[in-house]
Design an enzyme around this catalytic site. Structure first.
Site, short mmCIF file in Angstrom:
data_model
loop_
_atom_site.label_atom_id
_atom_site.label_comp_id
_atom_site.label_asym_id
_atom_site.label_seq_id
_atom_site.Cartn_x
_atom_site.Cartn_y
_atom_site.Cartn_z
CG ASP A 1 -1.82 1.32 1.45
OD1 ASP A 1 -2.94 0.89 1.05
OD2 ASP A 1 -1.52 2.43 1.63
CE1 TYR B 1 0.72 7.93 2.51
CE2 TYR B 1 1.01 5.56 1.83
CZ TYR B 1 0.08 6.50 2.38
OH TYR B 1 -0.89 6.20 2.97
CE LYS C 1 -3.75 4.96 0.71
NZ LYS C 1 -2.32 4.34 0.83
CG HIS D 1 -4.46 10.01 0.40
ND1 HIS D 1 -3.27 9.74 -0.10
CD2 HIS D 1 -4.67 9.45 1.48
CE1 HIS D 1 -2.43 9.29 1.22
NE2 HIS D 1 -3.59 9.01 2.08
CB VAL E 1 12.53 0.67 8.05
CG1 VAL E 1 11.60 1.70 7.10
CG2 VAL E 1 12.82 1.51 9.30
CG ASN F 1 4.43 -6.00 12.20
OD1 ASN F 1 4.02 -6.15 13.45
ND2 ASN F 1 4.75 -4.91 11.72
#
Length: 277
Positions: A46, A51, A76, A109, A233, A241
Site C-alpha cells: 500500500d 508518500y 492513492k 486519498h 523498516v 507482523n
C-alpha cells in the site's frame, strides 16, 4: 510459506487481508523495506503519491522476482488533483512512477469536503476503472455522508474505504455502513502509531499468548474482518507482523480490545481536513 487470507471485493477482485504499508518510509529506504516484505511473504503493498515513494515500490516489485500478477499494489490520488482532468493526469503519473501496466487498487486519498467536489473526482476514478488500468477503485477517509453522495450521483460503488481504525478508534458504525453497501474496510494506523501497545488490556493478552502487543492488535483487526497493512523498516518487525496466522484471540479477548474504543483519532478528522500539498 504462510497463506494470507483474501477478501473478495464487490467486483470480484481478491485482496490479501494482510499487506505492507509504506507511509512515512523515506524513499531511500522504501525499496529495501518492500523487498524484505515480499521476501517474508507479503503480497499486498500500500503506497500513495503523497508518500513520495511510488518509484521505489515499483522498483522493489520488479526486483523481487515475484510475478507482478501475484502482488496486489494500491496507490492513492493526492489531494491537489481532485478536478476531473487533474485526477486522470495524476493517475498517469502514478503509473509512470510505479512503471506498471496496471494498478490493483486506486483510491481517492481524502474527500476534502471544503475544497472541491469529490463526486467530480470520483467520476474520474470511474473512468480510470473503465479503462482497465486499475482493477478496482475506492476511497480513503470517506464518511457515510460522503459515500451517500457517491451512491446518489455516480455509478460505481467504491470497492474499498480505507480509514483510521485501531482499538482506541474502533469505527464500528462506519465499518457496518461499509459492509451494508458492499464496501471492504481497510484500517490505517492499526496500532494508533504505537499508542495502544502499552495498553494493559492488550499487554495482558499478549503475555498470556506469548505474543507481542502488536501481533495481538493486528490479529484483532484480522478477526473482525479489517484489511490491514502495518509498516516497518526493520526486518525483524516486518517478519513479526506477518506471524499472525498461527494463533487466535478468544471472543472474550476480542470484546476486551473492542471495549477500549474511545473515539480517539491519531490523524485528521475527514469532515474538516482540507489540506492540499
Amino acid at each position: 510459506m504462510t497463506s494470507v487470507p483474501t477478501v473478495t471485493l464487490n467486483n470480484g477482485v481478491e485482496i490479501p487481508q494482510l499487506g505492507f504499508g509504506v507511509f512515512q518510509i523515506e524513499p531511500e529506504n522504501t525499496r529495501d523495506a518492500v523487498l524484505a516484505a515480499l521476501e517474508t511473504g507479503y503480497r499486498h503493498i500500500d503506497t500513495a503519491e503523497m508518500y513520495g515513494n511510488e518509484k521505489q515500490v515499483g522498483e522493489a516489485v520488479r526486483d523481487s522476482g515475484v510475478p507482478r500478477e501475484e502482488v496486489f499494489v494500491t496507490s492513492k490520488l493526492n489531494n491537489g488533483h481532485h478536478a476531473y482532468d487533474d485526477a486522470l493526469a495524476a493517475f498517469a503519473r502514478t503509473m509512470d512512477d510505479l512503471d506498471m501496466d496496471y494498478l490493483d487498487l486506486f483510491l481517492v486519498h481524502w474527500p476534502l469536503p471544503g475544497v472541491g467536489d469529490f463526486v467530480e473526482t470520483w467520476k474520474a476514478m470511474e473512468e480510470i476503472y473503465r479503462s482497465g488500468r486499475a482493477k478496482a477503485v475506492g476511497v480513503s477517509n470517506f464518511q457515510p455522508s460522503h459515500l451517500q453522495r457517491i451512491f446518489h450521483e455516480a455509478d460505481v460503488v467504491p470497492a474499498v474505504n480505507q480509514v483510521e481504525i485501531h482499538p482506541y478508534l474502533a469505527q464500528d458504525d462506519l465499518r457496518a455502513f461499509d459492509a451494508e453497501h458492499g464496501i471492504a474496510t481497510e484500517a490505517w494506523s492499526p496500532i494508533a502509531q504505537g499508542k495502544v501497545l502499552d495498553d494493559p488490556v492488550i499487554t495482558a493478552i499478549a503475555e498470556r499468548l506469548d505474543r507481542t502487543p502488536a501481533q495481538v492488535t493486528l490479529r484483532w483487526h484480522l478477526q473482525r474482518g479489517d484489511i490491514v497493512f502495518p509498516k516497518s523498516v526493520t526486518r525483524s518487525r516486518v517478519e513479526e507482523n506477518f506471524r499472525l496466522f498461527d494463533f487466535e484471540l478468544t471472543g472474550q479477548d476480542m470484546a476486551a480490545i473492542t471495549s477500549l474504543d474511545r473515539g480517539e483519532r491519531s490523524g485528521p478528522d475527514p469532515d474538516t481536513f482540507n489540506w492540499i500539498p
